[in-house]
Design an enzyme around this catalytic site. Structure first.
Site, short mmCIF file in Angstrom:
data_model
loop_
_atom_site.label_atom_id
_atom_site.label_comp_id
_atom_site.label_asym_id
_atom_site.label_seq_id
_atom_site.Cartn_x
_atom_site.Cartn_y
_atom_site.Cartn_z
N LEU A 91 0.83 -1.20 0.00
CA LEU A 91 0.00 0.00 0.00
C LEU A 91 0.86 1.26 0.00
CD1 LEU A 91 -2.39 -1.42 2.70
CD2 LEU A 91 -2.94 -1.17 0.28
N PRO A 92 0.29 2.41 -0.42
CA PRO A 92 1.11 3.61 -0.62
C PRO A 92 1.64 4.28 0.64
CG PRO A 92 -0.91 3.70 -1.92
CD PRO A 92 -1.07 2.59 -0.94
N THR A 122 5.95 0.90 2.34
CA THR A 122 6.99 1.72 2.97
C THR A 122 6.29 2.79 3.77
OG1 THR A 122 8.57 1.33 1.18
CG2 THR A 122 8.96 3.24 2.59
N LYS A 198 14.59 0.28 4.98
CA LYS A 198 14.06 0.81 3.72
C LYS A 198 14.20 2.32 3.64
CE LYS A 198 12.08 1.32 -0.19
NZ LYS A 198 10.70 0.98 -0.52
N LYS A 273 7.64 11.51 -0.08
CA LYS A 273 7.04 10.88 1.10
C LYS A 273 8.07 10.10 1.88
CE LYS A 273 5.35 6.93 0.90
NZ LYS A 273 5.72 5.53 1.22
#
Length: 326
Positions: A91-92, A122, A198, A273
């Protein structure tokens, strides 16, 4: 590295083929059929022997996937959870993960005991840890496993998964599935460790892409052929992924997003983001980010341009060349 950003979970989808597995049946569920998730799910489904169930906020993504495979559609994340023993989410953003897991029709509303929940999104490490603890408290087994490799890696099943989990047993169960979608599966530590790895990786990626774009732009202005310059860099000490795999100059690497008008890669707004996540983590740990702060400012400026915001983050080369002409 995903196609959509939807801020709320829609009502359960009607009119789609619903999976009808008993609660004792093992099955794999996949939530998030975006630019990355769709390819990941295709590889996982093709290489698995278990029944496969999918859900996405976009009904057309579900329809496309179930048309191309023999997978079945769930009507909500909770519906999917009630039928599966392994769930992968891609998912975003943090808000999407929270809603998909903890919303009124979220995964926790239908979670079966000992279900393995692998989140490859992430997101903020603190949000990841909170959601993981909720999953474990509800009787599931939570794992954070964000990915690196971009859409090209998802298509080729060459992704790297950075895994955070509580036990080696959880890691073993997770690795069995992730190896079907990637070539590197690394346990980084406990819950949240995958997310930490990450954001560090993407911090470095953003900085190196800007550096590669600057060097290529300078070389072109000095009269160098960009393909020749790239070949030198890629056999010298300046070599990096941003140069040898995703070179930001159009035409240098055929498979790079830059050659496809900066389409099909990791969007600028998503890189911004991730840099925001790194910045928040740096504040929490009192860690100086000198180049990181500069990179975040550059991508923030780019994201103000609607076209660049939706293009691959290597479009920083285009931003440099267009914004700083003589």
């Amino acid at each position: 590295m995903f196609a959509r950003t939807v801020t709320r979970l829609p009502k359960p989808i009607q009119g789609l083929r619903r999976a009808s597995y008993s609660t004792s049946t093992e099955a794999i569920g996949f939530i998030g059929l975006g630019q990355m998730g769709f390819h990941m799910a295709k590889h996982l489904q093709a290489k698995s022997t278990l029944p496969f169930v999918v859900y996405d906020a976009d009904p057309s993504a579900i329809a496309r996937f179930t048309t191309e495979t023999n997978a079945r559609a769930a009507t909500s994340p909770g519906d999917l959870a009630s039928q599966t023993s392994v769930i992968i989410t891609a998912l975003p953003e943090s808000s999407h993960v929270q809603t998909v897991y903890t919303g009124s029709t979220g995964i926790l509303s239908g979670l079966r005991k000992d279900t393995l929940c692998i989140d490859s999104s992430t997101i903020d490490p603190s949000v990841s840890i909170d959601v993981s603890q909720r999953v474990n408290s509800a009787g599931g087994r939570a794992v954070d496993a964000p990915i690196s490799g971009g859409i090209m890696g998802a298509q080729a099943a060459t992704l790297t998964f950075m895994v955070g989990c509580e036990t080696e047993h959880d890691f073993g169960r997770t690795k069995e599935h992730l190896e079907k979608m990637g070539k590197n599966v690394v346990r980084c530590g406990g819950l949240g460790a995958g997310q930490a790895a990450k954001i560090c990786n993407n911090l470095l990626l953003a900085i190196s892409m800007i550096g590669t774009a600057e060097a290529m732009n300078l070389g072109v202005r000095l009269g160098l052929d960009p393909a020749v310059l790239a070949s030198i860099v890629n056999t010298s000490s300046g070599r990096c992924w941003a140069s040898d795999t995703a070179n930001p100059v159009p035409g240098v690497i055929e498979s790079a997003p830059s050659t496809n008008k900066y389409r099909g890669g990791f969007k600028t707004r998503l890189m911004l983001k991730d840099l925001g996540l790194a910045s928040n983590a740096a504040k929490d740990t009192k860690t100086p980010l000198v180049l990181g702060a500069l990179a975040e400012n550059i991508y923030r400026l780019m994201a103000h341009n609607p076209e660049l915001a939706e293009q691959d983050f290597s479009s920083v080369y285009k931003w440099l060349t267009n914004s700083h002409k003589d």
